[in-house]
Design a protein around this motif. Structure first.
Motif, PDB file in Angstrom:
ATOM      1  N   ILE A  38       0.840  -1.198   0.000  1.00 11.87           N
ATOM      2  CA  ILE A  38       0.000   0.000   0.000  1.00 11.87           C
ATOM      3  C   ILE A  38       0.873   1.245   0.000  1.00 11.87           C
ATOM      4  N   ASN A  39       1.945   1.208   0.784  1.00 14.18           N
ATOM      5  CA  ASN A  39       2.903   2.325   0.792  1.00 14.18           C
ATOM      6  C   ASN A  39       3.317   2.733  -0.625  1.00 14.18           C
ATOM      7  N   GLU A  40       3.550   1.739  -1.462  1.00 10.91           N
ATOM      8  CA  GLU A  40       4.057   1.992  -2.815  1.00 10.91           C
ATOM      9  C   GLU A  40       3.043   2.724  -3.685  1.00 10.91           C
ATOM     10  N   ARG A  41       1.778   2.708  -3.296  1.00  9.78           N
ATOM     11  CA  ARG A  41       0.724   3.337  -4.098  1.00  9.78           C
ATOM     12  C   ARG A  41       0.346   4.730  -3.595  1.00  9.78           C
ATOM     13  N   ILE A  42       1.099   5.225  -2.617  1.00 14.55           N
ATOM     14  CA  ILE A  42       0.812   6.538  -2.027  1.00 14.55           C
ATOM     15  C   ILE A  42       1.881   7.538  -2.449  1.00 14.55           C
ATOM     16  N   LYS A  43       1.433   8.660  -2.990  1.00 14.43           N
ATOM     17  CA  LYS A  43       2.354   9.740  -3.370  1.00 14.43           C
ATOM     18  C   LYS A  43       1.853  11.038  -2.744  1.00 14.43           C
ATOM     19  N   ILE A  44       2.773  11.744  -2.089  1.00  7.91           N
ATOM     20  CA  ILE A  44       2.402  12.969  -1.380  1.00  7.91           C
ATOM     21  C   ILE A  44       3.258  14.132  -1.868  1.00  7.91           C
ATOM     22  N   PHE A  45       2.598  15.292  -2.004  1.00  8.44           N
ATOM     23  CA  PHE A  45       3.303  16.505  -2.409  1.00  8.44           C
ATOM     24  C   PHE A  45       2.807  17.667  -1.554  1.00  8.44           C
ATOM     25  N   PHE A  46       3.738  18.572  -1.209  1.00  4.04           N
ATOM     26  CA  PHE A  46       3.401  19.724  -0.378  1.00  4.04           C
ATOM     27  C   PHE A  46       3.812  21.020  -1.065  1.00  4.04           C
ATOM     28  N   VAL A  47       2.980  22.023  -0.911  1.00  6.12           N
ATOM     29  CA  VAL A  47       3.369  23.402  -1.176  1.00  6.12           C
ATOM     30  C   VAL A  47       3.612  24.031   0.192  1.00  6.12           C
ATOM     31  N   ILE A  52       8.290  22.450  -4.353  1.00 12.17           N
ATOM     32  CA  ILE A  52       7.294  21.402  -4.137  1.00 12.17           C
ATOM     33  C   ILE A  52       8.034  20.291  -3.400  1.00 12.17           C
ATOM     34  N   VAL A  53       7.583  19.987  -2.218  1.00 16.05           N
ATOM     35  CA  VAL A  53       8.256  19.002  -1.367  1.00 16.05           C
ATOM     36  C   VAL A  53       7.507  17.680  -1.444  1.00 16.05           C
TER      37      VAL A  53
END
Length: 282
Positions: free
Chosen positions: A150-159, A188-189
């Motif tokens: 499941i970890n592999e299917r999660i992508k996170i981005f921050f402004v 973009i982090v």
């Protein structure tokens, strides 16, 4: 017969509905001012944290060992035989290690501590999926085996509105803070495979950073069906506008606006924060 408990921390931004539905144990981080200590999300709100950031910036700390111990005592009393704890990235906090150490004192409860290598809704997704698997009759080992996938299917981005608070809290990771501040860059982090912050893209100015995170999201959605989650820190209007843009993409299975980031995360991210998570559907 197995009875599996679920544990997480307050940085997961897990909803009250999920906590009640699955009896999830949530351990709150501490927010510490000069004259008072608060429990994250219990006796202090995100809005209250943001209102004091400039004049009285707090520090944060882990849930106390007594609180962690109290959770395991309650699991014993409720007859749990197994526990799965999903924690904030071990690169961002020592909570993962703390709960591992404490769990060893309760050998009667077989415990797996999973490093989400993430934060906020990244943790929540893992906990919710674990809860659904348990509800469907999966055993402890089966659930544990699925979590890394499941970890592999999660992508996170921050402004990030300002890097000042990440710098203060020592959570910059691989983000080049001093240079970015000097050049007025708004990076973009994202979070790498080890769970550490890094600069995914560099743009100049707020307007361009919002355009860039929208473009990143569109690129992901054009290739994969995803659930989309958005959180903010004093940037509600911009976040809602971004959510509406993602709703226009047919590969957005759902677009979920979660409101404020947890108070403890707000201490480190500062005002102007927008977080977007894409959860790829199989």
């Amino acid at each position: 017969m197995e009875k599996i408990a679920l544990i997480t921390d307050s940085a997961s931004d897990i909803t009250k509905e999920l906590v009640l539905k699955y009896n999830i144990k949530v351990l709150p981080f501490k927010i510490i001012y000069r004259d008072k200590e608060f429990s994250d999300g219990i006796d202090i709100t995100s809005k209250e944290v943001y209102e004091t950031l400039e004049s009285n910036t707090p520090t944060t700390s882990l849930p106390s060992m007594a609180e962690i111990e109290g959770v395991f005592e309650s699991l014993k009393a409720e007859g749990y035989t197994h526990a799965i704890a999903v924690t904030i990235s071990s690169k961002l906090s020592g909570f993962n290690n703390a709960i591992k150490l404490l769990s060893e004192e309760y050998p009667e409860i077989k415990t797996y501590v999973h490093d989400s290598k993430s934060i906020s809704k990244g943790e929540q997704i893992l906990i919710e999926e674990a809860a659904k698997m348990i509800e469907a009759g999966k055993n402890f080992d089966e659930v544990v085996a699925e979590l890394p996938k499941i970890n592999e299917r999660i992508k996170i981005f921050f402004v990030i509105g300002t890097l000042e608070y990440l710098i203060r809290g020592g959570r910059l990771g691989k983000v080049a803070g001093t240079i970015a501040q000097f050049l007025h860059l708004k990076p973009i982090v994202s979070v790498d495979e080890e769970g550490e912050y890094y600069t995914y893209a560099k743009v100049r100015g707020r307007k361009q950073s919002l355009h860039k995170i929208k473009d990143i999201g569109e690129d992901i959605l054009n290739n994969k069906k995803c659930e989309v989650f958005l959180m903010h820190g004093e940037a509600e209007a911009e976040t809602l506008e971004l959510a509406e843009k993602f709703k226009e993409n047919s590969n957005a299975v759902s677009v979920n606006f979660g409101g404020y980031l947890s108070p403890v995360s707000g201490v480190h991210s500062g005002p102007g924060f927008i977080g977007v998570l894409f959860y790829e559907k199989e």
